[in-house]
Design an enzyme around this catalytic site. Structure first.
Site, PDB file in Angstrom:
ATOM      1  N   ASP A  13     -25.853  20.488 -10.200  1.00 27.50           N
ATOM      2  CA  ASP A  13     -24.775  20.549  -9.176  1.00 27.50           C
ATOM      3  C   ASP A  13     -25.316  20.712  -8.118  1.00 27.50           C
ATOM      4  O   ASP A  13     -24.671  20.955  -7.165  1.00 27.50           O
ATOM      5  CB  ASP A  13     -22.665  20.483  -9.394  1.00 27.50           C
ATOM      6  CG  ASP A  13     -22.847  19.724 -10.954  1.00 27.50           C
ATOM      7  OD1 ASP A  13     -22.983  18.478 -11.383  1.00 27.50           O
ATOM      8  OD2 ASP A  13     -22.039  20.751 -11.629  1.00 27.50           O
ATOM      9  N   LYS A  16     -29.347  18.225  -5.470  1.00 27.41           N
ATOM     10  CA  LYS A  16     -30.615  18.350  -5.920  1.00 27.41           C
ATOM     11  C   LYS A  16     -31.394  16.593  -5.255  1.00 27.41           C
ATOM     12  O   LYS A  16     -32.087  16.420  -4.960  1.00 27.41           O
ATOM     13  CB  LYS A  16     -31.393  18.149  -7.725  1.00 27.41           C
ATOM     14  CG  LYS A  16     -31.485  19.742  -7.949  1.00 27.41           C
ATOM     15  CD  LYS A  16     -31.621  19.325  -9.116  1.00 27.41           C
ATOM     16  CE  LYS A  16     -30.767  18.876 -10.265  1.00 27.41           C
ATOM     17  NZ  LYS A  16     -29.562  19.475 -10.969  1.00 27.41           N
ATOM     18  N   GLY A  40     -25.664  13.862 -12.383  1.00 24.55           N
ATOM     19  CA  GLY A  40     -25.020  12.841 -11.334  1.00 24.55           C
ATOM     20  C   GLY A  40     -25.660  13.464 -10.341  1.00 24.55           C
ATOM     21  O   GLY A  40     -24.904  14.607  -9.173  1.00 24.55           O
ATOM     22  N   HIS A  41     -27.003  12.988  -9.376  1.00 24.65           N
ATOM     23  CA  HIS A  41     -27.274  13.253  -8.577  1.00 24.65           C
ATOM     24  C   HIS A  41     -26.888  12.417  -7.610  1.00 24.65           C
ATOM     25  O   HIS A  41     -27.533  10.979  -7.042  1.00 24.65           O
ATOM     26  CB  HIS A  41     -28.745  12.982  -8.585  1.00 24.65           C
ATOM     27  CG  HIS A  41     -29.111  13.573 -10.003  1.00 24.65           C
ATOM     28  ND1 HIS A  41     -30.571  14.060 -10.060  1.00 24.65           N
ATOM     29  CD2 HIS A  41     -28.810  14.708 -10.111  1.00 24.65           C
ATOM     30  CE1 HIS A  41     -30.754  14.491 -11.084  1.00 24.65           C
ATOM     31  NE2 HIS A  41     -29.397  15.984 -11.057  1.00 24.65           N
ATOM     32  N   GLN A 217     -29.597  18.880 -14.351  1.00 28.64           N
ATOM     33  CA  GLN A 217     -29.036  19.678 -14.671  1.00 28.64           C
ATOM     34  C   GLN A 217     -29.585  21.225 -13.375  1.00 28.64           C
ATOM     35  O   GLN A 217     -30.259  20.878 -12.925  1.00 28.64           O
ATOM     36  CB  GLN A 217     -28.926  20.538 -16.271  1.00 28.64           C
ATOM     37  CG  GLN A 217     -28.197  19.269 -16.753  1.00 28.64           C
ATOM     38  CD  GLN A 217     -28.533  17.970 -17.276  1.00 28.64           C
ATOM     39  OE1 GLN A 217     -29.316  18.166 -17.930  1.00 28.64           O
ATOM     40  NE2 GLN A 217     -28.094  17.185 -16.689  1.00 28.64           N
ATOM     41  N   GLY A 446     -25.642  19.486   5.315  1.00 23.81           N
ATOM     42  CA  GLY A 446     -24.606  18.438   4.778  1.00 23.81           C
ATOM     43  C   GLY A 446     -24.745  17.185   3.924  1.00 23.81           C
ATOM     44  O   GLY A 446     -26.133  17.511   3.184  1.00 23.81           O
TER      45      GLY A 446
HETATM   46  P1  IMP Z   1     -23.479  18.551 -21.690  1.00 28.49           P
HETATM   47  O1  IMP Z   1     -25.066  18.402 -21.058  1.00 28.49           O
HETATM   48  O2  IMP Z   1     -22.865  17.062 -22.058  1.00 28.49           O
HETATM   49  O3  IMP Z   1     -23.974  18.611 -23.378  1.00 28.49           O
HETATM   50  O4  IMP Z   1     -23.029  19.582 -21.374  1.00 28.49           O
HETATM   51  C1  IMP Z   1     -23.039  20.786 -21.567  1.00 28.49           C
HETATM   52  C2  IMP Z   1     -22.584  21.966 -20.349  1.00 28.49           C
HETATM   53  O5  IMP Z   1     -23.361  21.475 -19.410  1.00 28.49           O
HETATM   54  C3  IMP Z   1     -21.564  21.899 -20.252  1.00 28.49           C
HETATM   55  O6  IMP Z   1     -21.217  23.130 -19.309  1.00 28.49           O
HETATM   56  C4  IMP Z   1     -21.485  21.207 -19.050  1.00 28.49           C
HETATM   57  O7  IMP Z   1     -20.303  20.775 -18.097  1.00 28.49           O
HETATM   58  C5  IMP Z   1     -22.722  21.151 -18.493  1.00 28.49           C
HETATM   59  N1  IMP Z   1     -23.343  19.994 -17.551  1.00 28.49           N
HETATM   60  C6  IMP Z   1     -24.637  19.274 -18.015  1.00 28.49           C
HETATM   61  N2  IMP Z   1     -24.913  18.503 -17.320  1.00 28.49           N
HETATM   62  C7  IMP Z   1     -24.505  19.273 -15.741  1.00 28.49           C
HETATM   63  C8  IMP Z   1     -25.343  18.696 -14.955  1.00 28.49           C
HETATM   64  O8  IMP Z   1     -25.482  17.471 -14.187  1.00 28.49           O
HETATM   65  N3  IMP Z   1     -24.343  20.050 -13.485  1.00 28.49           N
HETATM   66  C9  IMP Z   1     -23.283  20.671 -14.109  1.00 28.49           C
HETATM   67  N4  IMP Z   1     -23.319  20.729 -15.649  1.00 28.49           N
HETATM   68  C10 IMP Z   1     -23.800  19.975 -16.302  1.00 28.49           C
END
Ligand code: IMP
Length: 455
Positions: A13, A16, A40-41, A217, A446
């Protein structure tokens, strides 16, 4: 032309998507190589969860490489969203999925929902179970969709999942339902995009066509180098030949760091406003939930007054910057946990990824703040100063040492020139650069792609 990597330096988050979208203007090939629709980009008007952030340009070829896990239904929905929001119909010459990418199917989602969603605070999208079935060699890959032994592969995969679902006391998944899902979203949709990712990369490499890599991530969620077990199930670092199917040299490796930074899901977060607890969302304060829904101006004004007077509690500071920065999960809608920028963790991310540039995002959120904080070192539970961590297992024992710098009054939203920033903001950037030991190459001011300072 150089190949460039954009990787999350924190817990995901970091904004990126916007950076990749902007850099993709000058790249023909854009590659995603890890994760799935847990990401989520966010671009100017759409959030992408699976397709690389170059997809909105006509000149790009977007690759989904073999380290990814792909839910065919989620991809279909995204394809539809892109069509509705931008009018662009994504065709197979612009999007290529490796036959070796693993698929996320209903039994993976059932397993995630019944298991790690609660214990780790996962996104519940079936990511972990798809990766564990890959490791267990009972996964189903994009290239299996049109294979004549698909049914046998599905029986093996669903069979293994059902043993576990029964143990968890949850409803099992029917093979016929998975076959139907694969018919609807796999055979009739996703299969058209399955192609030769490796050859596209190899040709680009041979012809010196620039490649842009888009990490999903963040470093601290990496299954090996992150805050295990509170991590995602894949490697999130600089891509390897294993993830791409080919060794590709990376010339510019940039890490994206948000200031203030955030985390969703459980796990340690030393600089968290309100304490490094293990809850999976921000600790809400009175009025928070209401403020999330609608017009929160009054609530924000009250919080800001307290911040200016120096009477705000850490939780109130977190709530203020959380609302101001719209820090709710792009994938799950959860309120993100927030805290000031942690330079010890930044240095860790620089080391493990071999970064030669830092990108700072959301600097505009601090506009008007009387002071801006960052953590320049930790104090461990024996009272010793710790400036560098070689692994993150010690994180629970660390307290952040906070540096306070003066803030700035001017609103820096949308500033594109470094010289137009107030002196205090420039000082903050210089300070980060000095502590990080690598240059700050971009500063985002921004949400829009043009809200960017190139240094
Ligand atoms: P999973 O990837 O759904 O298995 O989640 C494992 C951990 O990674 C959790 O704490 C999620 O909130 C975190 N996580 C997975 N993808 C993202 C992302 O794109 N942004 C932020 N946190 C993420």
């Amino acid at each position: 032309m150089p190949n460039t990597l954009v990787v999350g330096g924190q817990w995901g988050d970091e904004a990126k998507g916007k950076i990749v979208h902007r850099l993709a203007k000058d790249h023909k090939i854009v590659v995603r190589y890890n994760g799935g629709n847990n990401a989520g980009h966010t671009l100017d008007n759409i959030t992408l969860h699976l397709m690389p952030s170059g997809i909105l340009y006509d000149h790009t070829i977007n690759l989904m490489a073999q380290g990814m896990v792909v839910n065919p239904e989620a991809l279909y929905q995204e394809w539809e969203d892109v069509r509705k929001v931008t009018g662009k119909q994504v065709e197979s010459e612009h999007l290529i999925i490796s036959p070796n990418a693993q698929l996320i199917l209903p039994h993976h989602i059932a397993l995630d929902q019944a298991g790690s969603k609660k214990s780790i605070g996962t996104t519940g999208r079936g990511i972990g179970p798809a990766y564990s079935q890959k490791a267990d060699r009972v996964g189903i890959r994009a290239g299996d969709i049109l294979d004549e032994s698909l049914r046998a592969t599905v029986e093996k995969s669903v069979g293994a999942a059902n043993v576990r679902l029964e143990k968890l006391g949850t409803e099992t998944v029917k093979i016929e339902d998975v076959m139907k899902f694969l018919e609807d979203y796999g055979k009739n949709f996703l299969s058209q995009f399955v192609g030769d990712v490796k050859t596209v990369l190899k040709e680009a490499k041979n012809k010196d066509v620039p490649i842009l890599f888009e990490g999903a991530q963040g470093t601290l969620l990496d299954i090996d180098a992150g805050t295990y077990p509170y991590v995602t199930s894949s490697n999130t670092l600089r891509p390897s030949a294993g993830q791409l199917g080919l060794y590709v040299p990376i010339d510019n490796a940039y890490g994206v760091f948000k200031t203030p930074m955030s985390r969703v899901g459980k796990g340690p977060f030393p600089t968290e406003w309100g304490g490094p607890n293990t809850s999976d969302t921000r600790q809400l304060i009175e009025g928070d939930t209401e403020a999330m829904k609608g017009d929160n101006r009054k609530f924000m004004e009250e919080l800001f007054t307290k911040i200016k007077n120096g009477t705000a509690t850490p939780l109130e500071i977190g709530a203020y910057y959380g609302h101001k920065g719209k820090e709710y999960g792009a994938t799950t809608g959860r309120a993100r946990r927030l805290g000031p920028l942690d330079i010890v963790l930044m240095r860790y991310a620089i080391d493990v990824n071999g970064l030669n540039g830092v990108i700072l995002t959301k600097m505009d959120v601090y506009s008007g703040a009387p002071k801006v904080e960052l953590c320049d070192a930790y104090i461990d539970d024996s009272g010793n100063k710790v400036a560098d961590l070689s692994d993150l297992n010690d994180l629970q024992r660390m307290k952040p040492r906070i540096q306070e710098l003066s803030g700035w009054d001017a609103n820096i939203l949308g500033v594109t020139e470094i010289d137009s920033l107030p002196a205090q903001a420039r000082k903050y950037i210089d300070n980060v650069e000095h502590l990080a030991g690598v240059p700050v190459v971009y500063v985002s001011t921004g949400q829009k792609s043009e809200h960017l300072i190139v240094r």
